[in-house]
Design a protein around this motif. Structure first.
Motif, PDB file in Angstrom:
ATOM      1  N   VAL A   1       0.840  -1.203   0.000  1.00  0.00           N
ATOM      2  CA  VAL A   1       0.000   0.000   0.000  1.00  0.00           C
ATOM      3  C   VAL A   1       0.873   1.250   0.000  1.00  0.00           C
ATOM      4  O   VAL A   1       0.608   2.219  -0.730  1.00  0.00           O
ATOM      5  CB  VAL A   1      -0.938   0.005   1.222  1.00  0.00           C
ATOM      6  N   PHE A   2       1.925   1.223   0.797  1.00  0.00           N
ATOM      7  CA  PHE A   2       2.839   2.367   0.876  1.00  0.00           C
ATOM      8  C   PHE A   2       3.509   2.633  -0.471  1.00  0.00           C
ATOM      9  O   PHE A   2       3.640   3.786  -0.902  1.00  0.00           O
ATOM     10  CB  PHE A   2       3.887   2.104   1.958  1.00  0.00           C
ATOM     11  N   VAL A   3       3.919   1.567  -1.149  1.00  0.00           N
ATOM     12  CA  VAL A   3       4.557   1.719  -2.461  1.00  0.00           C
ATOM     13  C   VAL A   3       3.579   2.327  -3.465  1.00  0.00           C
ATOM     14  O   VAL A   3       3.940   3.218  -4.247  1.00  0.00           O
ATOM     15  CB  VAL A   3       5.083   0.359  -2.968  1.00  0.00           C
ATOM     16  N   ASP A   4       2.335   1.871  -3.445  1.00  0.00           N
ATOM     17  CA  ASP A   4       1.334   2.417  -4.365  1.00  0.00           C
ATOM     18  C   ASP A   4       1.000   3.871  -4.035  1.00  0.00           C
ATOM     19  O   ASP A   4       0.663   4.653  -4.928  1.00  0.00           O
ATOM     20  CB  ASP A   4       0.065   1.566  -4.332  1.00  0.00           C
ATOM     21  N   LEU A   5       1.078   4.229  -2.770  1.00  0.00           N
ATOM     22  CA  LEU A   5       0.895   5.638  -2.407  1.00  0.00           C
ATOM     23  C   LEU A   5       2.021   6.488  -2.987  1.00  0.00           C
ATOM     24  O   LEU A   5       1.789   7.601  -3.478  1.00  0.00           O
ATOM     25  CB  LEU A   5       0.851   5.793  -0.887  1.00  0.00           C
ATOM     26  N   ILE A   6       3.239   5.973  -2.934  1.00  0.00           N
ATOM     27  CA  ILE A   6       4.374   6.690  -3.517  1.00  0.00           C
ATOM     28  C   ILE A   6       4.197   6.831  -5.026  1.00  0.00           C
ATOM     29  O   ILE A   6       4.548   7.862  -5.618  1.00  0.00           O
ATOM     30  CB  ILE A   6       5.695   5.961  -3.191  1.00  0.00           C
ATOM     31  N   LEU A   7       3.614   5.801  -5.649  1.00  0.00           N
ATOM     32  CA  LEU A   7       3.385   5.823  -7.095  1.00  0.00           C
ATOM     33  C   LEU A   7       2.132   6.615  -7.474  1.00  0.00           C
ATOM     34  O   LEU A   7       1.742   6.637  -8.642  1.00  0.00           O
ATOM     35  CB  LEU A   7       3.267   4.392  -7.623  1.00  0.00           C
ATOM     36  N   ILE A   8       1.506   7.251  -6.501  1.00  0.00           N
ATOM     37  CA  ILE A   8       0.338   8.125  -6.697  1.00  0.00           C
ATOM     38  C   ILE A   8      -0.815   7.356  -7.352  1.00  0.00           C
ATOM     39  O   ILE A   8      -1.411   7.802  -8.340  1.00  0.00           O
ATOM     40  CB  ILE A   8       0.695   9.381  -7.527  1.00  0.00           C
TER      41      ILE A   8
END
Length: 242
Positions: A46-53
């Motif tokens: 989830v954190f990675v996808d948040l970084i990827l907007i």
């Protein structure tokens, strides 16, 4: 009430648990996709996808998760941005001293670079940004005459805090002592704007164009406060020495 992370439609439930170790993620009645795939994912994903907007990740965090520590994120952002500004002030002060600039400008810079002043200025700028965005958004709903479902000022404030986390990348420039600090910070600002646009569009159910209209007043006020306070310190020092 939850929402589908794909289309944003309301969902009564996201999954059904058949036993403590078995659950089935339900599909959205509107789009037919899994209502929230992140339920089975590790928080790191989830954190990675948040970084990827990714919009689905923002919808999951804001509406379908149990995350409540937005105030902690706001404090981290406040301290990080203040420390970044203080480190830049320290560099500028060193350059001014080395170039033997007049005493007025040097004293004005020292007053502005006081860490307590920077903490106060950063808090004021952040608060003004959030308040301005909320006011403009509420004015937009008043003109349109209709608000999106599940919209609330609290959700919008949380979305702006999450979207502003892109500014934390500025700490990397301090650690690495980046040579081209100006262009590097501009890239961070651009990334933060994209994060804010995505977070705003998730809460207000608008495209990035409509989100930019809601955010632009906040950006202008934030920039005005940051620049005007610096000039104010310089003018006060000038008057005092005169």
């Amino acid at each position: 009430m939850y929402i589908c992370i794909n289309c944003g439609a309301e969902c009564k439930e996201l999954f059904r648990r058949y036993c403590p170790s078995v659950l089935k993620i339900l599909k959205c009645e509107k789009c037919g996709l899994l209502a929230d795939k992140y339920i089975e994912y590790d928080p790191v994903i989830v954190f990675v996808d948040l970084i990827l907007i990714e919009k689905p990740a923002y919808r999951h965090l804001l509406y379908n998760s149990n995350f409540k520590s937005y105030w902690k994120i706001s404090i981290i952002l406040w301290l990080a941005e203040s420390f970044r500004a203080w480190s830049l002030c320290d560099i500028n002060e060193t350059e001014l001293t080395a170039s033997k600039v007049d005493l007025v400008h040097n004293n004005g810079l020292q007053d502005h670079c006081n860490i307590y002043n920077l903490l106060l200025h950063t808090a004021l700028a952040f608060a003004a940004f959030i308040c301005m965005v909320i006011v403009v958004t509420e004015l937009k709903w008043f003109i349109i005459g209709k608000k999106p479902y599940k919209y609330s000022i609290k959700d919008l404030s949380c979305a702006l805090i999450v979207g502003g986390c892109g500014k934390l990348l500025g700490l990397l420039g301090i650690v690495w002592q980046h040579i081209a600090s100006g262009p590097y910070y501009l890239l961070i600002q651009g990334y933060t704007v994209l994060c804010l646009l995505t977070a705003y569009s998730v809460v207000c159910k608008s495209g990035r164009g409509g989100s930019l209209i809601g955010l632009i007043a906040g950006f202008l006020l934030y920039g005005y406060i940051c620049t005007s306070i610096s000039k104010l310190h310089l003018n006060i020092s000038n008057i005092t020495l005169t």
